[in-house]
Scaffold this active site. Structure first.
Site, short mmCIF file in Angstrom:
data_model
loop_
_atom_site.label_atom_id
_atom_site.label_comp_id
_atom_site.label_asym_id
_atom_site.label_seq_id
_atom_site.Cartn_x
_atom_site.Cartn_y
_atom_site.Cartn_z
N ALA A 1 -14.72 -10.02 -24.40
CA ALA A 1 -14.65 -9.68 -22.41
C ALA A 1 -14.36 -11.12 -22.37
O ALA A 1 -14.06 -12.46 -22.61
CB ALA A 1 -15.89 -8.93 -22.48
N GLY B 1 -16.21 -14.23 -22.26
CA GLY B 1 -16.18 -14.79 -23.90
C GLY B 1 -14.09 -15.41 -23.75
O GLY B 1 -14.42 -16.77 -23.74
N ARG C 1 -13.79 -8.13 -32.06
CA ARG C 1 -14.42 -6.66 -33.56
C ARG C 1 -13.25 -5.97 -33.10
O ARG C 1 -12.77 -5.53 -34.08
CB ARG C 1 -15.04 -6.19 -32.67
N VAL D 1 -21.00 -11.98 -26.42
CA VAL D 1 -21.64 -10.52 -26.34
C VAL D 1 -22.26 -10.13 -25.77
O VAL D 1 -23.59 -10.83 -25.46
CB VAL D 1 -21.69 -10.00 -28.22
N LYS D 2 -22.52 -8.75 -26.32
CA LYS D 2 -23.93 -7.86 -25.17
C LYS D 2 -25.58 -8.67 -25.39
O LYS D 2 -25.13 -8.91 -27.00
CB LYS D 2 -23.78 -7.01 -25.08
N SER E 1 -24.60 -19.95 -15.73
CA SER E 1 -24.20 -18.89 -15.08
C SER E 1 -22.78 -19.36 -14.65
O SER E 1 -22.56 -20.43 -14.51
CB SER E 1 -25.36 -19.87 -14.48
N LYS F 1 -32.66 -19.86 -18.25
CA LYS F 1 -31.04 -18.89 -17.21
C LYS F 1 -32.08 -18.42 -16.71
O LYS F 1 -31.64 -18.07 -15.99
CB LYS F 1 -30.35 -18.93 -18.46
N HIS G 1 -33.55 -19.15 -13.71
CA HIS G 1 -32.59 -19.60 -12.68
C HIS G 1 -31.60 -17.98 -12.62
O HIS G 1 -32.15 -17.78 -10.86
CB HIS G 1 -31.48 -19.88 -14.29
N ASN G 2 -31.85 -16.75 -13.04
CA ASN G 2 -31.71 -15.78 -12.48
C ASN G 2 -32.83 -15.26 -11.59
O ASN G 2 -32.15 -14.41 -10.85
CB ASN G 2 -31.56 -14.44 -13.21
N GLU H 1 -32.61 -16.38 -8.35
CA GLU H 1 -31.64 -15.35 -8.01
C GLU H 1 -31.38 -14.41 -7.51
O GLU H 1 -30.87 -14.26 -5.97
CB GLU H 1 -30.11 -15.76 -8.87
N TYR H 2 -32.86 -13.44 -7.39
CA TYR H 2 -32.38 -12.27 -6.98
C TYR H 2 -33.91 -12.51 -5.65
O TYR H 2 -33.44 -12.22 -4.62
CB TYR H 2 -33.99 -11.38 -8.27
N ARG I 1 -67.14 -8.51 -9.18
CA ARG I 1 -66.76 -8.74 -10.49
C ARG I 1 -68.86 -8.93 -11.08
O ARG I 1 -68.68 -7.86 -11.74
CB ARG I 1 -66.24 -9.51 -10.56
N HIS J 1 -69.72 -10.28 -14.94
CA HIS J 1 -68.73 -11.34 -15.32
C HIS J 1 -68.80 -12.10 -14.77
O HIS J 1 -67.64 -12.75 -15.86
CB HIS J 1 -66.95 -10.67 -14.69
C1 6PG Z 1 -25.15 -15.86 -13.42
C2 6PG Z 1 -25.42 -14.61 -13.61
C3 6PG Z 1 -25.23 -13.41 -14.39
C4 6PG Z 1 -26.00 -12.47 -14.22
C5 6PG Z 1 -25.36 -11.05 -12.72
C6 6PG Z 1 -26.13 -10.01 -12.78
O1 6PG Z 1 -26.34 -16.90 -13.30
O2 6PG Z 1 -23.69 -16.10 -14.02
O3 6PG Z 1 -26.83 -14.97 -13.09
O4 6PG Z 1 -25.70 -13.89 -15.47
O5 6PG Z 1 -25.69 -11.83 -15.23
O6 6PG Z 1 -26.06 -12.37 -11.47
O7 6PG Z 1 -27.58 -9.35 -13.13
P1 6PG Z 1 -27.69 -8.28 -12.01
O8 6PG Z 1 -27.44 -7.33 -12.89
O9 6PG Z 1 -29.61 -8.62 -12.64
O10 6PG Z 1 -28.61 -8.51 -11.22
#
Ligand code: 6PG
Length: 473
Positions: free
Chosen positions: A11, A14, A33, A74-75, A128, A182, A185-186, A189-190, A443, A449
């Protein structure tokens, strides 16, 4: 000819990773696949380097140099297990399977342990940077054995992003360490994305700026200390006009944010480790709230404040300060979680090295990360980034504006959970005394407690239902 490395799962991530390897002169075996994808890749990009297409798993494995380096793209979840089950029987001791997906670190630990018994190295590698990163240089966070990194590291470092000549890839630590980092990291990112979203919302609804004007504000910010990929793309998204309606793009997108799970895992893991990551949690919850259309619809007519009082001049500068300060908090919380995870699982993760490999290639790449790297260089064992000289000064300088922004948001009824929780964290850590003492009293009152005292060692209990004398517990 043999392939130096192989990629199965073609995909977009990859495929781009395989192309990146080939472009760097590494003969790469490719497998999918459904063979049509493999064929399409070689037809379309075969000129970029040496691809060795394989139709079957056996052919694929047979085309790899030893020790075999096999990258699985893959997923996460069951598909990853299925691919491992398919390939592991074809491998020999010393071979390596690299999982480049967003796996949960607990799955990576399980898979690593199972394959280690068969003498196969399992490398959970966080990657990432999205599609573009995979092709032009991602940030790579590989876990697994030191031995596997010896055979794999030079290849990964070769295709990773570079900042000042330093590759954005390093051995993170054993088993699940790479995927753990990682994951965090995410989470960061959020948090970063939520803080940026709140900044936009305040500039729009408190300061009354248009999306195009706000895009300009972000462009200016991107020339300063906030310079980062996320700020850069924010300006692009805000400046974009919807072709169909002529409206700002941001006004025609349904305001319900989705998520694939890594942010949620970061918070779930933090809860287990006892690490306060309010900034990341509020970011996950903000996405969750946005998606509850029914709840929002039912609540639409609840009373709000009079919004007439708009923010005055200088508000954008105040938001910049609030954003920078809250960002420091978000990263401090994320790095705290990395250090707690490292201690819990015995990974010995070098926090400064993580900041170093996040400077380029990844979604949270930013000028700011060089500051974090410097902070850990100055004091590798610091309990929190907040007290680093540079960050402490920036927080001190920002705090009045930060408080003003949070207060303005509350006054005008604009939700700013990321800013608010970051400020509360800052004030909690600063506080001389926290009301946790009262919590302990409650408590002890309802459940015996027990509590500790400020002036004596030991555990105590007050006989609340009796004469209220204190006893040693
Ligand atoms: C990265 C991203 C990636 C992640 C997207 C979407 O580091 O390249 O973190 O791995 O899939 O940020 O994440 P969400 O769908 O949870 O927003």
């Amino acid at each position: 000819q043999m392939a130096r490395i192989g990629v199965t799962g073609l995909a977009v991530m990859g495929r781009n990773l395989a192309r990146n390897l080939a472009r760097h002169g590494h003969p790469v075996a490719v497998h999918n696949r459904t063979a049509a994808r493999t064929k399409a890749l070689v037809e379309e990009f075969g000129g970029e380097g040496t691809f060795l297409p394989a139709e079957t798993a056996e052919q694929f494995v047979a085309s790899l140099e030893r020790p075999r380096r096999l990258v699985v793209m893959v997923k996460a979840g069951a598909p990853t297990d299925a691919v491992i089950d398919e390939f592991a029987p074809l491998l020999e001791p010393g071979d390596m399977i690299v999982d480049g997906g967003n796996a949960h670190f607990a799955d990576t630990r399980r898979r690593e342990a199972a394959l280690r018994e068969r003498g196969i190295h399992f490398v959970g590698a966080g990657i990432s940077g999205g599609e573009e990163g995979a092709l032009h240089g991602p940030s790579i966070m590989p876990g697994g054995s030191a031995e596997s990194y010896e055979a794999l590291g030079p290849l990964l470092e070769d295709i990773a992003a570079k900042v000042d000549g330093t590759p954005c890839c390093t051995h993170v630590g054993p088993d699940g360490a790479g995927h753990f980092v990682k994951m965090v990291h995410n989470g960061i990112e959020y948090s970063d994305m939520q803080l940026i979203a709140e900044s936009y919302d305040l500039l729009r609804h408190a300061a009354g700026l248009s999306p195009a004007e706000i895009a300009e504000v972000f462009r200016t910010w991107n020339t300063g200390r906030l310079e980062s990929y996320l700020i850069e793309i924010t300006a692009e998204v805000l400046a974009h006009t919807d072709a169909a309606t002529g409206e700002p793009f941001v006004d025609v997108v349904l305001d319900q944010a989705e998520q694939k799970g890594t942010g949620r895992w970061t918070v779930q893991t933090a809860l287990d480790l006892g690490v306060p990551v309010g900034g990341i949690a509020e970011a996950v919850f903000a996405r969750s709230v946005s998606g509850h259309a029914d709840l929002r619809e039912a609540s639409r007519n609840l009373p709000g404040p009079d919004r007439a009082a708009a923010a005055g001049p200088g508000f954008a500068d105040a938001v910049e300060k609030a954003l920078y300060a809250s960002k420091i908090v978000a990263y401090a919380q994320g790095f705290h979680e990395i250090q707690a995870g490292s201690a819990e699982y015995g990974w010995n993760i070098d926090a400064g090295a993580m900041a170093t490999i996040w400077r380029g290639g990844c979604i949270i790449r930013a000028r700011f990360l060089d500051r974090i790297r410097a902070a850990y260089e100055a004091d590798p064992s610091t309990p929190t980034l907040l007290t680093d000289d540079h960050f402490a000064e920036a927080l001190g300088d920002a705090q009045d504006a930060w408080r003003e922004v949070v207060a303005t948001a509350a006054r005008l009824g604009i939700p700013a959970p990321g800013f608010a929780t970051a400020l509360a964290y800052y004030d909690s850590l600063r506080a001389d005394r926290l009301p946790a003492a009262l919590t302990q009293g409650q408590r002890d009152f309802f459940g015996a407690h027990t509590y500790r005292r400020v002036d004596r060692d030991g555990s105590f209990h007050t006989l609340w239902g009796g004469d209220r004398t204190e006893v040693t517990a």
